[in-house]
Design a protein around this motif. Structure first.
Motif, mmCIF file in Angstrom:
data_model
loop_
_atom_site.group_PDB
_atom_site.id
_atom_site.type_symbol
_atom_site.label_atom_id
_atom_site.label_comp_id
_atom_site.label_asym_id
_atom_site.label_seq_id
_atom_site.Cartn_x
_atom_site.Cartn_y
_atom_site.Cartn_z
ATOM 1 N N LEU A 155 46.526 -37.185 26.007
ATOM 2 C CA LEU A 155 47.421 -38.166 26.624
ATOM 3 C C LEU A 155 46.608 -39.333 27.172
ATOM 4 N N GLU A 156 47.308 -40.397 27.504
ATOM 5 C CA GLU A 156 46.722 -41.633 28.056
ATOM 6 C C GLU A 156 46.126 -42.496 26.946
ATOM 7 N N SER A 157 46.663 -43.699 26.829
ATOM 8 C CA SER A 157 46.330 -44.571 25.699
ATOM 9 C C SER A 157 44.826 -44.790 25.536
ATOM 10 N N LEU A 158 44.108 -45.017 26.641
ATOM 11 C CA LEU A 158 42.672 -45.288 26.510
ATOM 12 C C LEU A 158 41.919 -44.044 26.049
ATOM 13 N N PHE A 159 42.344 -42.867 26.499
ATOM 14 C CA PHE A 159 41.647 -41.651 26.103
ATOM 15 C C PHE A 159 41.935 -41.349 24.632
ATOM 16 N N VAL A 160 43.175 -41.616 24.201
ATOM 17 C CA VAL A 160 43.520 -41.425 22.790
ATOM 18 C C VAL A 160 42.671 -42.367 21.934
ATOM 19 N N ALA A 161 42.632 -43.636 22.306
ATOM 20 C CA ALA A 161 41.884 -44.624 21.525
ATOM 21 C C ALA A 161 40.394 -44.302 21.508
ATOM 22 N N GLU A 162 39.863 -43.897 22.651
ATOM 23 C CA GLU A 162 38.433 -43.600 22.702
ATOM 24 C C GLU A 162 38.106 -42.342 21.899
ATOM 25 N N TYR A 163 39.029 -41.372 21.932
ATOM 26 C CA TYR A 163 38.834 -40.162 21.130
ATOM 27 C C TYR A 163 38.722 -40.522 19.651
ATOM 28 N N ILE A 164 39.631 -41.376 19.190
ATOM 29 C CA ILE A 164 39.616 -41.797 17.789
ATOM 30 C C ILE A 164 38.318 -42.536 17.469
ATOM 31 N N ALA A 165 37.872 -43.394 18.384
ATOM 32 C CA ALA A 165 36.616 -44.127 18.197
ATOM 33 C C ALA A 165 35.426 -43.166 18.167
ATOM 34 N N ASP A 166 35.454 -42.131 19.014
ATOM 35 C CA ASP A 166 34.370 -41.142 19.052
ATOM 36 C C ASP A 166 34.319 -40.333 17.756
ATOM 37 N N LEU A 167 35.494 -40.101 17.156
ATOM 38 C CA LEU A 167 35.544 -39.365 15.891
ATOM 39 C C LEU A 167 34.872 -40.158 14.775
ATOM 40 N N HIS A 168 34.846 -41.481 14.942
ATOM 41 C CA HIS A 168 34.323 -42.363 13.901
ATOM 42 C C HIS A 168 33.288 -43.324 14.464
ATOM 43 N N PRO A 169 32.122 -42.795 14.833
ATOM 44 C CA PRO A 169 31.090 -43.665 15.415
ATOM 45 C C PRO A 169 30.643 -44.768 14.454
ATOM 46 N N GLU A 170 30.832 -44.523 13.144
ATOM 47 C CA GLU A 170 30.425 -45.536 12.159
ATOM 48 C C GLU A 170 31.252 -46.817 12.281
ATOM 49 N N SER A 171 32.397 -46.729 12.955
ATOM 50 C CA SER A 171 33.232 -47.916 13.127
ATOM 51 C C SER A 171 32.608 -48.897 14.114
ATOM 52 N N GLY A 172 31.687 -48.395 14.936
ATOM 53 C CA GLY A 172 31.026 -49.265 15.912
ATOM 54 C C GLY A 172 31.942 -49.778 17.000
ATOM 55 N N LEU A 173 33.104 -49.136 17.186
ATOM 56 C CA LEU A 173 34.047 -49.626 18.198
ATOM 57 C C LEU A 173 33.476 -49.510 19.601
ATOM 58 N N LEU A 174 32.732 -48.453 19.839
ATOM 59 C CA LEU A 174 32.121 -48.298 21.154
ATOM 60 C C LEU A 174 30.652 -48.681 21.053
ATOM 61 N N PRO A 175 30.206 -49.646 21.854
ATOM 62 C CA PRO A 175 28.783 -49.986 21.807
ATOM 63 C C PRO A 175 27.948 -48.809 22.282
ATOM 64 N N SER A 176 26.703 -48.758 21.855
ATOM 65 C CA SER A 176 25.855 -47.667 22.330
ATOM 66 C C SER A 176 25.011 -48.086 23.532
ATOM 67 N N ASP A 177 24.856 -49.375 23.755
ATOM 68 C CA ASP A 177 24.081 -49.855 24.898
ATOM 69 C C ASP A 177 24.816 -49.532 26.204
ATOM 70 N N PRO A 178 24.162 -48.812 27.141
ATOM 71 C CA PRO A 178 24.852 -48.400 28.373
ATOM 72 C C PRO A 178 25.464 -49.550 29.170
ATOM 73 N N LEU A 179 24.778 -50.667 29.250
ATOM 74 C CA LEU A 179 25.340 -51.760 30.045
ATOM 75 C C LEU A 179 26.536 -52.390 29.333
ATOM 76 N N GLN A 180 26.468 -52.501 28.010
ATOM 77 C CA GLN A 180 27.621 -53.013 27.265
ATOM 78 C C GLN A 180 28.811 -52.068 27.421
ATOM 79 N N ARG A 181 28.539 -50.774 27.427
ATOM 80 C CA ARG A 181 29.608 -49.801 27.623
ATOM 81 C C ARG A 181 30.237 -49.969 28.999
#
Lengths: 229, 238
Positions: free
Chosen positions: A68-94
């Motif tokens: 549940l929760e839109s951001l958690f759903v979206a982040e889960y999908i992004a985590d499933l597909h790290p190749e999409s680059g949706l979430l930056p890996s740099d801690p400060l950018q995150r």
């Protein structure tokens, strides 16, 4: 690792659910969509099996786990597909990503709502001024983004990333500011100090996944009328 | 490798949100300066101007220029900087459940805990005590349904949220769990007693989790003790 089976419970008009829709589109993740009509009480099975609070979006994973929760759903999908680059890996950018989303929701969006839906023209004009003050603070966050040398209109430069995704549905509805009560939408001519914000908004609204997940302006304008007070 | 960052953490010892940043610093062993901010008086101008215009703690200043605000964002930033501390699971579902547990506690449990702790109105004592227990049972359920993986410490064999490893959900909720005993302290005379695992099976997992988190070394060392909390919060009783 095989991709889990995904079922998204969605409503086309809901900007929060749109975050999940965009994430699925951007990652090309296979999924089913079950539409939920928000204009009527939720069916029993939805409250019992999916979300006791009745909201969308919800994501069912492998026919058993619910997110549940839109951001958690979206982040889960992004985590499933790290190749999409949706979430930056740099801690400060995150951190800047998370904060931009938080700041929009906590500071900008509530004032945009008031400025758009307050019927009294004088009150509405006051809220529009407050909105400009908040947008100036928000503009600063965009200008101070750690882009690590990347040029481009998105938050972190030339790549569309999670902060752009999470706020996009609200940017797509930003025009409602000028729809109902005599307030005008925010333009560069009137507010040159908001150049970066307007350029960022424009960049995002041109992206295919955003356009596809946003109802027509007329539809939005009509359906959001119910918020007028 | 880049030169190590200089960190300044602005915090308050009794702010449960600041505690998240304090614990993240301890668990990641991150060197930093800590500046205590009094939250009972108006924030000094320099804080509003140079650190957080909204006046809140915690805030993290990096290399004398970047500011990170919001307790979860600060704690997550430190966790990201130190993957070796293993604070964040890598499994996407465990990550989603971590975020959800934290959000659920803040939105549903904490308001009930606050009301149960500080309201002294005898006329609705029993209903607010029951509401609190109901909310704790929901948390219990989330704990029971935690996703297991085969990663070390994240296989669901307690006592922490995901297993034997202390992770982000435990860290983010630790300071609120240290306040659970206060309900009994302040409301005992109005008939409240936290059930034991034997008395309420639907709280068994919650109690195991709560006891483990509040007795963790970093929590005991860095966060106020029960006695300190009682002394500070006695003034808030209404």
């Amino acid at each position: 690792m095989t991709n889990p089976k995904l079922v998204l419970y969605n409503s086309n008009l809901c900007p929060y659910a749109a975050r999940a829709v965009i994430a699925l589109a951007e990652t090309n993740a296979e999924h089913e969509v079950v539409p939920i009509d928000l204009s009527v009480p939720r069916p029993e099975w939805y409250l019992k099996d999916i979300n006791p609070y009745g909201q969308v979006p919800a994501l069912k994973v492998d026919d058993k786990d619910i997110i549940l929760e839109s951001l958690f759903v979206a982040e889960y999908i992004a985590d499933l597909h790290p190749e999409s680059g949706l979430l930056p890996s740099d801690p400060l950018q995150r951190a800047q990503t998370r904060y931009l989303i938080h700041h929009w929701g906590a500071r900008v969006q509530p004032v945009h709502h008031k400025a758009s839906f307050t019927l009294d023209a004088t009150e509405a004009a006051k809220h529009r001024e407050e909105l400009v003050v908040e947008l100036e603070k928000f503009n600063k966050l965009l200008v101070n983004a750690h882009r690590n040398g990347s040029e481009g209109g998105y938050f972190l430069g030339d790549k569309f990333t999670f902060a752009d995704l999470a706020i996009a549905p609200f940017l797509a509805r930003f025009f409602l500011l000028g729809e109902y009560n005599g307030n005008k939408d925010i333009t560069l001519e009137e507010f040159p100090q908001l150049k970066r914000f307007l350029e960022w908004k424009e960049t995002i609204l041109q992206r295919a996944s955003i356009q596809k997940s946003t109802p027509a302006k007329e539809t939005l304008s009509t359906s959001y009328r119910k918020w007028l007070k | 490798m880049a030169a190590p960052h200089k960190f300044v953490l602005y915090y308050n010892r009794f702010c449960p949100f600041s505690a998240r940043a304090v614990l993240a610093m301890a668990e990641t062993k991150q060197p930093h300066d800590a500046i205590s901010i009094d939250i009972n008086t108006p924030r000094p101008d320099w804080y509003l101007k140079e650190v957080n215009p909204y006046g809140q703690v915690p805030a993290l200043k990096i290399d004398d220029k970047d500011i990170v605000l919001d307790s979860i964002i600060v704690a997550e930033y430190l966790s990201d900087l130190h993957p070796e501390a293993g604070l964040f699971p890598t499994d996407p579902l465990q990550r989603a459940q971590t975020r959800y547990l934290i959000q659920h506690w803040g939105a549903r449990t904490q308001p009930a805990q606050h009301k149960a702790t500080f309201s002294l109105d005898p006329s609705d004592a029993s209903s607010r005590h029951q509401d609190y227990i109901t909310e704790l049972e929901k948390v219990n359920n989330l704990l029971v349904n935690a996703h297991k993986t085969s990663e070390p410490g994240l296989d669901g064999n307690g006592p922490y949220f995901l297993g034997s490893r202390f992770t982000f959900a435990d860290l983010a909720l630790a300071s609120f769990l240290t306040r659970v005993p206060l309900v009994e302290v302040f409301q005992g005379k109005l008939g409240f007693k936290l059930p034991t695992k034997e008395e309420n099976q639907n709280l068994a997992r919650f109690i195991e989790w709560k006891d483990a988190v509040i007795s963790r070394e970093s929590v005991v060392e860095k966060l106020p003790s029960k006695e300190e909390l009682i002394e500070v919060y006695e003034k808030n009783l209404e």
